[in-house]
Design a protein around this motif. Structure first.
Motif, short mmCIF file in Angstrom:
data_model
loop_
_atom_site.label_atom_id
_atom_site.label_comp_id
_atom_site.label_asym_id
_atom_site.label_seq_id
_atom_site.Cartn_x
_atom_site.Cartn_y
_atom_site.Cartn_z
N SER A 119 0.83 -1.20 0.00
CA SER A 119 0.00 0.00 0.00
C SER A 119 0.86 1.25 0.00
N ILE A 120 0.35 2.28 -0.66
CA ILE A 120 1.01 3.58 -0.74
C ILE A 120 -0.01 4.64 -0.30
N HIS A 121 0.39 5.45 0.68
CA HIS A 121 -0.53 6.43 1.25
C HIS A 121 0.10 7.81 1.18
N ILE A 122 -0.57 8.72 0.49
CA ILE A 122 -0.04 10.06 0.23
C ILE A 122 -0.94 11.08 0.90
N VAL A 155 6.46 14.02 -7.62
CA VAL A 155 6.20 13.06 -8.69
C VAL A 155 7.25 11.95 -8.67
N GLU A 156 8.50 12.31 -8.50
CA GLU A 156 9.56 11.30 -8.50
C GLU A 156 9.38 10.29 -7.38
N ASN A 157 9.12 10.76 -6.16
CA ASN A 157 8.99 9.84 -5.03
C ASN A 157 7.77 8.94 -5.16
N ILE A 158 6.68 9.50 -5.64
CA ILE A 158 5.44 8.71 -5.73
C ILE A 158 5.53 7.70 -6.87
N THR A 159 6.06 8.11 -8.02
CA THR A 159 6.20 7.14 -9.11
C THR A 159 7.23 6.07 -8.76
N THR A 160 8.26 6.43 -8.01
CA THR A 160 9.23 5.43 -7.56
C THR A 160 8.56 4.38 -6.69
N ALA A 161 7.70 4.82 -5.78
CA ALA A 161 6.98 3.88 -4.92
C ALA A 161 6.05 2.98 -5.73
N LEU A 162 5.37 3.55 -6.72
CA LEU A 162 4.49 2.76 -7.56
C LEU A 162 5.27 1.74 -8.39
N ARG A 163 6.40 2.15 -8.92
CA ARG A 163 7.18 1.23 -9.76
C ARG A 163 7.86 0.16 -8.92
N ASP A 164 8.22 0.51 -7.70
CA ASP A 164 8.74 -0.51 -6.79
C ASP A 164 7.68 -1.57 -6.52
N ALA A 165 6.43 -1.13 -6.31
CA ALA A 165 5.34 -2.08 -6.10
C ALA A 165 5.14 -2.94 -7.34
N GLY A 194 -2.48 -12.18 -8.41
CA GLY A 194 -3.12 -12.58 -7.16
C GLY A 194 -2.83 -11.66 -6.01
N ASP A 195 -1.79 -10.79 -6.15
CA ASP A 195 -1.46 -9.83 -5.10
C ASP A 195 -2.36 -8.60 -5.20
N ILE A 196 -2.19 -7.65 -4.27
CA ILE A 196 -3.05 -6.47 -4.25
C ILE A 196 -2.24 -5.22 -3.95
N LEU A 197 -2.59 -4.12 -4.65
CA LEU A 197 -2.03 -2.80 -4.40
C LEU A 197 -3.15 -1.91 -3.90
N LEU A 198 -2.92 -1.23 -2.78
CA LEU A 198 -3.83 -0.22 -2.26
C LEU A 198 -3.14 1.13 -2.37
N PHE A 199 -3.76 2.07 -3.08
CA PHE A 199 -3.20 3.40 -3.30
C PHE A 199 -4.19 4.42 -2.76
N THR A 200 -3.77 5.24 -1.79
CA THR A 200 -4.65 6.28 -1.26
C THR A 200 -3.97 7.64 -1.40
N TYR A 201 -4.77 8.64 -1.74
CA TYR A 201 -4.26 10.01 -1.91
C TYR A 201 -5.21 10.96 -1.23
N SER A 202 -4.64 11.88 -0.47
CA SER A 202 -5.41 12.93 0.19
C SER A 202 -4.70 14.25 -0.05
N GLY A 237 -3.24 -9.56 -13.35
CA GLY A 237 -3.77 -10.32 -12.23
C GLY A 237 -3.60 -9.67 -10.88
N VAL A 238 -2.90 -8.52 -10.83
CA VAL A 238 -2.79 -7.78 -9.57
C VAL A 238 -4.08 -6.99 -9.35
N ARG A 239 -4.64 -7.12 -8.16
CA ARG A 239 -5.82 -6.34 -7.79
C ARG A 239 -5.36 -4.94 -7.38
N ILE A 240 -6.05 -3.90 -7.89
CA ILE A 240 -5.68 -2.52 -7.60
C ILE A 240 -6.88 -1.80 -7.01
#
Length: 282
Positions: A6-9, A57-67, A74-82, A125-128
């Motif tokens: 999960s990534i929480h911004i 942008v760099e830090n957030i895209t880095t986190a997304l690409r790491d994920a 079968g895995d899952i990504l949770l992305f939240t932005y506030s 197959g990754v749930r987002i």
């Protein structure tokens, strides 16, 4: 066993040097990110929390690409932005309303097409799951403690006093959206063309979005949490909620004022078994 990341911004402000002097001050976005990370952690996700000055942008895209490099089918990504939401001209003609929704990151606006492109990097197959607590988020300040009841919030928004609306909501001022876009039009137009060309013929990610409002609506900030996140936390009730994502969305929606109606939106073909899962299930 599936893996959950999960990534929480949460951005309580932006870099005024990047937005022609506007600092985008908000109250509750960092709290929203921490509270969503706590839910993720309690449900077995590995969480990454990105707060105000790190929300580039760099830090957030880095986190997304790491994920994307760590998750498999079968895995899952949770992305939240506030934070703030905005809209800019769609120069490629692929938006019915001729506007691209954006997330207002610390150093620049991030197009909805950019987020979509990052989700497309996830293995098949990754749930987002994406949860966006910002204005104009349907497909993509001063203290407001007296505005948190639906009646008071609606009354305030109906005044249409720009200063009061901007203070109560997570709206990047329209004139500032236009000013920044005009200044950087060549950059954004080039980015829009590049993203459109990259999407031609490509498959869609199986992603689920629950957003704070519709594309043409505003999302309220708060002293502790944004209005959408506050209602989400109430519905979740420390995990006592039972039901799938659609019923979760409906339960939140029922607790919101008519002028801020959370959206439920999917891309690709998420499996019924995914949509019917209890939210935040790894």
């Amino acid at each position: 066993m599936p893996t959950g990341l999960s990534i929480h911004i949460g951005l309580n402000s932006v870099d005024p040097a990047k937005y022609d002097g506007w600092d985008g001050q908000l109250n509750a976005c960092e709290n929203d990110a921490r509270d969503m990370a706590a839910i993720a952690r309690a449900n077995g996700f590995g969480e990454t929390v990105i707060l105000t000055p790190e929300g580039t942008v760099e830090n957030i895209t880095t986190a997304l690409r790491d994920a994307a490099g760590r998750l498999t089918a079968g895995d899952i990504l949770l992305f939240t932005y506030s934070g703030h939401g905005a809209q800019v001209d769609d120069t490629t003609g692929d938006e019915p309303d001729m506007l691209d929704e954006t997330l207002v990151f610390y150093d620049r606006m991030f197009l909805d097409d950019e987020l979509y492109s990052e989700f497309r990097r996830m293995p098949e197959g990754v749930r987002i799951v994406a949860l966006l607590d910002c204005c104009n988020s349907g497909s993509g300040i001063e203290s407001v403690q007296d505005l948190l009841t639906p009646e008071a919030l609606e009354s305030q928004f109906q005044t249409r006093d720009p200063a009061k609306v901007e203070a109560a909501s997570r709206l990047m001022p329209v004139f500032k959206q236009q000013q920044v876009f005009a200044r950087d039009r060549e950059f954004y137009a080039g980015l829009q063309r590049e993203l459109k060309n990259a999407q031609n013929g490509a498959g869609e990610p199986d992603a689920l979005l629950i957003s704070a409002c519709q594309d043409n609506q505003l999302a309220s900030d708060g002293d502790v949490n944004g209005l959408f996140t506050a209602r989400l936390l109430k519905v979740w009730n420390d995990g006592a909620f039972e039901g799938g994502y659609r019923s979760f969305h409906r339960a939140i929606q029922r607790r919101m004022p008519a002028i801020q109606s959370p959206n439920f939106y999917v891309t690709g073909e998420p499996a019924a078994s995914f949509l019917d899962q209890k939210p935040f299930t790894v």
